[in-house]
Design a protein around this motif. Sequence first.
Motif, mmCIF file in Angstrom:
data_model
loop_
_atom_site.group_PDB
_atom_site.id
_atom_site.type_symbol
_atom_site.label_atom_id
_atom_site.label_comp_id
_atom_site.label_asym_id
_atom_site.label_seq_id
_atom_site.Cartn_x
_atom_site.Cartn_y
_atom_site.Cartn_z
ATOM 1 N N PHE A 34 0.851 -1.188 0.000
ATOM 2 C CA PHE A 34 0.000 0.000 0.000
ATOM 3 C C PHE A 34 0.886 1.237 0.000
ATOM 4 O O PHE A 34 1.721 1.419 0.875
ATOM 5 N N ARG A 35 0.698 2.077 -0.998
ATOM 6 C CA ARG A 35 1.507 3.297 -1.122
ATOM 7 C C ARG A 35 0.694 4.513 -0.697
ATOM 8 O O ARG A 35 -0.467 4.649 -1.061
ATOM 9 N N SER A 36 1.372 5.343 0.076
ATOM 10 C CA SER A 36 0.801 6.628 0.470
ATOM 11 C C SER A 36 1.921 7.655 0.343
ATOM 12 O O SER A 36 3.081 7.282 0.182
ATOM 13 N N PRO A 37 1.607 8.934 0.430
ATOM 14 C CA PRO A 37 2.678 9.937 0.334
ATOM 15 C C PRO A 37 3.748 9.710 1.408
ATOM 16 O O PRO A 37 3.466 9.732 2.600
ATOM 17 N N LEU A 41 3.501 0.484 2.822
ATOM 18 C CA LEU A 41 3.243 -0.559 3.812
ATOM 19 C C LEU A 41 3.340 -1.904 3.108
ATOM 20 O O LEU A 41 2.630 -2.148 2.133
ATOM 21 N N ASP A 42 4.220 -2.775 3.598
ATOM 22 C CA ASP A 42 4.398 -4.076 2.958
ATOM 23 C C ASP A 42 3.103 -4.888 2.986
ATOM 24 O O ASP A 42 2.648 -5.387 1.966
ATOM 25 N N GLY A 86 1.716 6.129 7.144
ATOM 26 C CA GLY A 86 1.108 5.310 6.096
ATOM 27 C C GLY A 86 -0.129 4.576 6.584
ATOM 28 O O GLY A 86 -1.134 4.478 5.870
ATOM 29 N N LEU A 87 -0.086 4.056 7.815
ATOM 30 C CA LEU A 87 -1.244 3.359 8.379
ATOM 31 C C LEU A 87 -2.399 4.337 8.585
ATOM 32 O O LEU A 87 -3.546 4.001 8.313
ATOM 33 N N SER A 88 -2.097 5.545 9.007
ATOM 34 C CA SER A 88 -3.143 6.578 9.148
ATOM 35 C C SER A 88 -3.795 6.867 7.802
ATOM 36 O O SER A 88 -5.017 7.013 7.702
ATOM 37 N N ALA A 92 -7.680 6.280 6.648
ATOM 38 C CA ALA A 92 -8.463 7.378 6.076
ATOM 39 C C ALA A 92 -9.064 7.004 4.727
ATOM 40 O O ALA A 92 -10.152 7.483 4.380
ATOM 41 N N THR A 93 -8.392 6.152 3.973
ATOM 42 C CA THR A 93 -8.890 5.765 2.653
ATOM 43 C C THR A 93 -9.797 4.531 2.696
ATOM 44 O O THR A 93 -10.284 4.101 1.659
#
Length: 121
Positions: A34-37, A41-42, A86-88, A92-93
């Motif tokens: 999972f990619r976030s700015p 996250l693996d 990233g978890l936050s 949120a998404t």
Amino acid sequence: MKRRNTTVEKGRVGEQLAATLLARTGYHILERNFRSPGSELDIVALHKKSRTLVCVEVKRWVKAYYPVDDIRYAVPMTKMFRLRKGLSHFIATHPRLEYDAMRIDVILLYGNRLIHMKGEQ
């Protein structure tokens, strides 16, 4: 360029082994890579019984120069900050996601061993 591909391939194999371990031990894999700015996250998983949302960082160690049972040595504070961020973003998404607790874990691949180090909730 060949070294980069080999490293990425080993990482993907390690992540698959970790995902298999998690699935066998009561986790439902929600997302991988999972990619976030500013973060990736693996594995993001939900422990079915405890309803705990877990971000899992997969690490591969070749040499035993750190204690293999202490999460603080596996993930530096700067990386832990990025994982929390990233978890936050993941939460949120995914507004319909239901969970009772959350934590950040590390699955360490050391030789042919998988060591699951659970973080604090």
